[in-house]
Design an enzyme around this catalytic site. Structure first.
Site, short mmCIF file in Angstrom:
data_model
loop_
_atom_site.label_atom_id
_atom_site.label_comp_id
_atom_site.label_asym_id
_atom_site.label_seq_id
_atom_site.Cartn_x
_atom_site.Cartn_y
_atom_site.Cartn_z
N HIS A 25 5.90 49.10 43.60
CA HIS A 25 5.85 50.53 43.29
C HIS A 25 6.58 51.32 44.36
O HIS A 25 6.70 50.89 45.51
CB HIS A 25 4.41 51.02 43.15
CG HIS A 25 3.65 51.09 44.45
ND1 HIS A 25 3.72 52.16 45.30
CD2 HIS A 25 2.81 50.20 45.04
CE1 HIS A 25 2.95 51.95 46.35
NE2 HIS A 25 2.39 50.76 46.23
N CYS A 26 7.09 52.48 43.96
CA CYS A 26 7.71 53.41 44.92
C CYS A 26 6.79 54.62 45.02
O CYS A 26 5.60 54.52 44.75
CB CYS A 26 9.12 53.79 44.46
SG CYS A 26 9.17 54.62 42.85
N ALA A 27 7.32 55.76 45.39
CA ALA A 27 6.48 56.94 45.60
C ALA A 27 5.87 57.47 44.30
O ALA A 27 4.78 58.04 44.30
CB ALA A 27 7.29 58.05 46.27
#
Length: 457
Positions: A25-27
């Site tokens: 996952h990213c932000a």
């Protein structure tokens, strides 16, 4: 929302845990590499609590949750599909990035590689750009004497990141290319050695020439350059990998780094460095010609098309070009990209005010706010692209804003920041702010005029 229940339903609607090859996952987004995307129930996923949109791009199926929520969902999702949530590593032997790249076309893979190299470096360049902006204000409004110790020290702080840029790129690129990252940093250090003339701030000085077995080697450093060190470190990675295959393990630790540095050093200063400099100068020259001759028309086209380029993932490759532009006066591309991004927020605001769909309203307002802070995915994929015409409205707003910032020659001192945060690194905040308003209002009005088909749900 119940994050555990959302994670459990997500696994089912993705076709089961065995259909998920890897996860990260990213932000704002859950990034998944899927075995068979035909098994995904995309419409059902988009109806899940907290989901702001879902799309497939760059070899990954990405689900937008937003800042904060994605972390909590991932904590429950990771164990369900066999991913170590502590290390954010996939369940299989290959990394998530490798799994995603395997599903990309060659051009998208190249763009992703450049992104992986430059994204970790962006904080250093942003800090330097903000310091340059502060120094500019100090000098313009006579806040501090340019000869004072404070000004001189801050000037040192601001230029450091660009002076050692080849070391930063060398480290990051070697890591991405599968080589020893510290050897990459050493190669970057060779290319900015004190014996080489530093062109950063000394553009009028003439470098000396070194006689190397009858060949003249120009003793000019590579401070602030990008392409020469990228090419050199790529070759270094191939040399290191080749040597490790033939050198016995018992002497590998001593001999491999020794030969890698010597061979790559010669390649850097004799062949690849000069050629890379010519290539980098050629790219910036072509861009300068387009920028100076086409002017606002170039801004109109780039600002209007940028969001479409984002859909392909190719925009990741622009970081290298932008970093090269910083070496010759300023990044005039980033303000154009910023206009395209904030225009997505203007279009999303139009959807928020006009739609009668409750879920769309819940998604649209925070998505619009996030675009003004530099995060565009919720707006693009959660709202505008979903209804299509708002995406076109955003392109119109981005084109108008792009034309204005090019007309007024707005430039940035860094890369990576768009929206409101870009005020910290932009050289002309007033005209940037005017362009910002033009892009947002233009997209807002264009979206209302174009309209869109409302969902029945």
């Amino acid at each position: 929302m119940n994050h555990r229940e959302v994670a459990e339903e997500l696994v089912t609607k993705l076709g089961g845990k065995n259909n998920v090859i890897s996860a990260a996952h990213c932000a704002t987004r859950l990034r998944l590499v899927i075995e068979d995307e035909s098994q995904i129930d995309k419409n059902a996923i988009e109806e899940l609590d907290g989901v702001k949109g879902a799309f497939s791009s760059s070899g990954q199926f990405q689900i937008i949750f937003g800042t904060g929520i994605v972390n909590k969902v991932y904590q429950h999702f990771a164990p369900l599909v066999g991913v170590s949530k502590e290390e954010n590593n996939p369940k299989k032997s290959e990394s998530h990035g490798d799994a995603a790249k395997r599903k990309m076309n060659p051009f998208a893979r190249f763009a992703r590689t450049l992104s992986n190299i430059f994204v970790p470096i962006i904080p250093a360049i942003v800090a330097a750009g903000m310091l340059m902006g502060l120094l500019g204000l100090m000098k313009t409004y006579n806040w501090v004497d340019p000869e004072s110790g404070l000004f001189v020290m801050l000037d040192m702080f601001s230029s450091a990141a660009f002076i050692i840029l080849p070391i930063l790129i060398g480290y990051s690129a070697a890591k991405e290319f599968g080589a020893n990252s510290y050897l990459g940093a050493v190669i970057g250090g060779i290319m900015i050695h004190p014996n080489l003339l530093n062109p950063w701030g000394l553009s009028n000085a003439e470098p000396s020439t070194l006689d190397f077995f009858g060949f003249g080697v120009e003793m000019l450093g590579y401070q602030g350059t990008v392409i020469p060190v990228l090419l050199t470190v790529y070759i270094m990675a191939q040399i290191e990998k080749g040597l490790r295959k033939v050198i016995p393990n018992v002497i590998d630790l001593l001999v491999t780094p020794f030969l890698t540095v010597i061979l790559t050093g010669f390649v850097a200063l004799l062949v690849v460095g000069p050629l890379g400099r010519v290539l980098g100068n050629g790219i910036t020259t072509v861009l300068d010609v387009v920028y100076n001759s086409a002017g606002p028309i170039a801004g109109l086209l780039f600002g209007g098309l940028y969001s479409t380029i984002v859909l392909t993932g190719v925009h990741h490759s622009f970081h290298a070009i932008e970093a090269e532009l910083l070496n010759v006066g300023g990044n005039y591309l980033l303000p154009i990209w910023a206009m395209a991004n904030v225009a997505q927020g203007g279009a999303t605001l139009a959807v928020f005010f006009k739609t009668k769909n409750k879920k769309t309203k819940e998604i649209a307002l925070p998505a619009a706010v996030s675009t003004f802070l530099g995060i565009t995915e919720p707006a693009i994929f959660g709202v505008n692209l979903k209804y299509r015409r708002p995406f076109i409205g955003a392109a119109i707003g981005g084109a108008l804003g792009g034309a204005y910032v090019v007309f007024t020659q707005v430039m940035a001192n860094g890369i990576g920041l768009t929206g409101i945060p870009q005020f910290a690194i932009v050289q002309d905040p007033i005209n940037y702010g005017i362009g910002f308003i033009i892009a947002v209002v233009g997209a807002f009005m264009a979206t209302l005029l174009l309209g869109w088909k409302e969902e029945s749900k």
